[in-house]
Write a protein that holds these residues in place. Structure first.
Motif, short mmCIF file in Angstrom:
data_model
loop_
_atom_site.label_atom_id
_atom_site.label_comp_id
_atom_site.label_asym_id
_atom_site.label_seq_id
_atom_site.Cartn_x
_atom_site.Cartn_y
_atom_site.Cartn_z
N ALA A 7 11.55 2.75 11.17
CA ALA A 7 11.01 1.39 11.03
C ALA A 7 10.43 1.19 9.64
O ALA A 7 10.60 0.13 9.02
CB ALA A 7 9.95 1.14 12.09
N PHE A 8 9.74 2.22 9.14
CA PHE A 8 9.15 2.12 7.81
C PHE A 8 10.24 2.00 6.74
O PHE A 8 10.17 1.13 5.86
CB PHE A 8 8.28 3.35 7.54
CG PHE A 8 7.79 3.45 6.13
CD1 PHE A 8 6.95 2.49 5.59
CD2 PHE A 8 8.19 4.52 5.31
CE1 PHE A 8 6.50 2.59 4.28
CE2 PHE A 8 7.74 4.61 4.01
CZ PHE A 8 6.90 3.64 3.49
N SER A 9 11.24 2.87 6.79
CA SER A 9 12.30 2.86 5.78
C SER A 9 13.06 1.53 5.78
O SER A 9 13.38 0.99 4.72
CB SER A 9 13.28 4.01 6.02
OG SER A 9 12.64 5.26 5.83
N TYR A 30 11.70 -3.94 -1.02
CA TYR A 30 11.80 -3.41 -2.38
C TYR A 30 13.23 -3.16 -2.86
O TYR A 30 13.43 -2.85 -4.03
CB TYR A 30 10.98 -2.12 -2.50
CG TYR A 30 9.50 -2.38 -2.44
CD1 TYR A 30 8.80 -2.78 -3.57
CD2 TYR A 30 8.80 -2.26 -1.25
CE1 TYR A 30 7.44 -3.05 -3.52
CE2 TYR A 30 7.43 -2.52 -1.19
CZ TYR A 30 6.77 -2.91 -2.33
OH TYR A 30 5.43 -3.17 -2.28
N GLY A 31 14.19 -3.27 -1.96
CA GLY A 31 15.58 -3.08 -2.37
C GLY A 31 16.00 -1.63 -2.50
O GLY A 31 17.15 -1.34 -2.83
N LEU A 32 15.08 -0.70 -2.25
CA LEU A 32 15.36 0.73 -2.32
C LEU A 32 14.71 1.41 -1.12
O LEU A 32 13.62 1.01 -0.68
CB LEU A 32 14.77 1.34 -3.59
CG LEU A 32 15.34 0.91 -4.94
CD1 LEU A 32 14.47 1.46 -6.06
CD2 LEU A 32 16.77 1.40 -5.10
N PRO A 33 15.32 2.47 -0.57
CA PRO A 33 14.62 3.25 0.45
C PRO A 33 13.45 4.00 -0.18
O PRO A 33 13.42 4.20 -1.40
CB PRO A 33 15.70 4.22 0.96
CG PRO A 33 16.71 4.29 -0.13
CD PRO A 33 16.68 2.97 -0.84
N PRO A 34 12.47 4.39 0.61
CA PRO A 34 11.26 5.01 0.05
C PRO A 34 11.52 6.21 -0.85
O PRO A 34 10.91 6.35 -1.91
CB PRO A 34 10.45 5.41 1.30
CG PRO A 34 10.93 4.49 2.36
CD PRO A 34 12.37 4.21 2.07
N LYS A 35 12.44 7.09 -0.47
CA LYS A 35 12.70 8.29 -1.27
C LYS A 35 13.24 7.91 -2.65
O LYS A 35 12.78 8.45 -3.68
CB LYS A 35 13.70 9.19 -0.55
CG LYS A 35 13.99 10.49 -1.30
CD LYS A 35 14.94 11.39 -0.50
CE LYS A 35 15.23 12.69 -1.25
NZ LYS A 35 16.16 13.56 -0.46
N ALA A 38 0.84 -1.20 0.00
CA ALA A 38 0.00 0.00 0.00
C ALA A 38 0.87 1.25 0.00
O ALA A 38 0.58 2.24 -0.69
CB ALA A 38 -0.93 -0.01 1.21
N ALA A 39 1.96 1.22 0.76
CA ALA A 39 2.87 2.37 0.80
C ALA A 39 3.52 2.60 -0.56
O ALA A 39 3.67 3.75 -1.01
CB ALA A 39 3.94 2.14 1.86
N ALA A 40 3.92 1.52 -1.23
CA ALA A 40 4.55 1.66 -2.54
C ALA A 40 3.60 2.35 -3.52
O ALA A 40 4.02 3.21 -4.31
CB ALA A 40 4.96 0.29 -3.08
N GLN A 41 2.32 1.97 -3.50
CA GLN A 41 1.36 2.61 -4.38
C GLN A 41 1.19 4.09 -4.07
O GLN A 41 1.08 4.93 -4.97
CB GLN A 41 0.01 1.89 -4.28
CG GLN A 41 0.02 0.48 -4.84
CD GLN A 41 0.45 0.46 -6.29
OE1 GLN A 41 -0.12 1.15 -7.14
NE2 GLN A 41 1.47 -0.34 -6.59
N GLN A 42 1.21 4.44 -2.78
CA GLN A 42 1.09 5.85 -2.41
C GLN A 42 2.33 6.64 -2.80
O GLN A 42 2.24 7.81 -3.21
CB GLN A 42 0.83 5.97 -0.91
CG GLN A 42 -0.54 5.43 -0.48
CD GLN A 42 -0.81 5.64 0.98
OE1 GLN A 42 -0.57 6.72 1.52
NE2 GLN A 42 -1.33 4.61 1.65
N SER A 63 3.91 13.17 2.11
CA SER A 63 5.30 12.99 2.54
C SER A 63 5.53 11.53 2.95
O SER A 63 4.58 10.79 3.26
CB SER A 63 5.61 13.90 3.72
OG SER A 63 4.90 13.49 4.87
N ILE A 64 6.78 11.14 2.99
CA ILE A 64 7.12 9.76 3.34
C ILE A 64 6.68 9.45 4.76
O ILE A 64 6.13 8.36 5.03
CB ILE A 64 8.62 9.51 3.15
CG1 ILE A 64 8.96 9.55 1.65
CG2 ILE A 64 9.04 8.18 3.76
CD1 ILE A 64 10.44 9.46 1.34
N ILE A 65 6.86 10.38 5.68
CA ILE A 65 6.46 10.10 7.06
C ILE A 65 4.95 9.98 7.18
O ILE A 65 4.43 9.13 7.92
CB ILE A 65 7.01 11.17 8.04
CG1 ILE A 65 6.73 10.78 9.50
CG2 ILE A 65 6.44 12.54 7.72
CD1 ILE A 65 7.35 9.47 9.93
#
Length: 309
Positions: free
Chosen positions: A95-97, A104-109, A69-73, A80-82
């Motif tokens: 914890a999320f990052s 996913y192999g990548l940080p959210p940003k 769900a986070a990836a889609q957002q 914002s990421i937070i």
């Protein structure tokens, strides 16, 4: 009511409850005890049922769905990421990052910046159709083997990317298969009664709007390759470690659900990562174009995850 139907209904109730409460940070709402109570079974029976039929723990499923769900957002929203982290039930950016990069192999940003068109690691919702496929139509634990180098020879056709576009494209493949069967006498020396259907991405990322699909036979001896007839193509597969999943039937819905399970459920907990190379369908004991009585497998290239220090 059959045992399968009863179990499927219980699992679907749990999945619906999880989907409606992904954003909650209260651990009790999605705990084993609470979810077991929601469907009227003991926590022990619930854990056993979920792990047996889904193939992973409740905690891993919930975490995967939150991250999907986070990836889609991240890809389609502007929060914002937070804010996204809190919206999908994480209580800290760190914890999320950490969890997001693990899946996913990548940080959210960086994931948002790169905006990958194809997300094979997404954990799909466990629908009753997918649940039935896992329970009755495929082997959930693959055979891990080293495949020898192979050269494929057959016929290609262009198809819309099944990784980007939903819908059936089976009718587009038929001509390639008919051409292959009608030219088998020009392909002596191939692995007998064995054929492969492979979707080829020039970039290796499968993010092109159109891809090549190849219906082919395989040769394990390069010296035995026949000449290329009119309209034929060749494609090489190196010696490689592969995971081979047996599936009960051959159609576009089966392939989609098989991929959902492999990438969304099996791979994250397998101790393997997807290696470079190509997925393909493997058909054995093929006698004619009636594929109803063949042995069918879905194959992905894999390598062992490095041991953490």
């Amino acid at each position: 009511m059959t045992t399968f139907t009863h179990d499927a209904e219980l699992i679907q109730q749990v999945v619906d409850h999880i989907e409606n409460h992904l954003a909650l940070q209260q651990a009790d709402e999605l705990s084993v005890a609470h979810l077991a109570q929601q469907v009227g079974v003991s926590p022990w029976h619930f854990q056993r049922l979920f792990k047996t039929w889904v193939g992973e723990t409740l905690g891993n499923y919930i975490r995967g769905r939150r991250l999907s769900a986070a990836a889609q957002q991240l890809l389609h929203g502007s929060d914002s990421i937070i804010d996204i982290a809190f919206a999908v039930g994480f209580n800290s950016h760190e914890a999320f990052s950490r969890s997001f990069k693990s899946q996913y192999g990548l940080p959210p940003k960086q994931f948002r910046q790169q905006a990958p068109a194809v997300d094979l690691q997404q954990k799909p919702v466990l629908s009753q159709q997918l649940y039935q496929h896992l329970s009755e139509e495929m082997q959930r634990q693959p055979e891990i083997i080293t495949r020898p180098e192979l050269t494929l020879q057959g016929f290609k056709t262009r198809i819309p990317s099944p990784f980007l576009v939903e819908g059936s494209y089976c009718h587009l493949l038929e001509n390639s298969w008919r051409q292959l069967f009608s030219h088998l006498d020009q392909l002596p020396g191939h692995v007998p009664h064995t054929m492969m259907g492979i979707t080829i991405s020039d970039s290796g990322r499968f993010d092109e709007p159109e891809l090549d699909y190849m219906a082919a036979v395989a040769f394990d001896d390069a010296a035995a390759l026949p000449s290329l007839g009119a309209g034929m193509s060749r494609y090489s597969l190196p010696q490689q470690t592969i995971a081979r999943f047996s599936v009960a039937s051959v159609d576009i819905d089966t392939v989609g659900k098989t991929m959902d399970y492999i990438y969304g459920y099996w791979l994250p907990d397998s101790g393997y990562q997807r290696a470079s190379g190509d997925d393909y369908e493997l058909f054995e004991e093929v006698m004619d174009m009636d594929f109803s009585n063949i042995k069918s497998s879905y194959v992905i290239p894999v390598s062992a995850l490095p041991e953490s220090s």
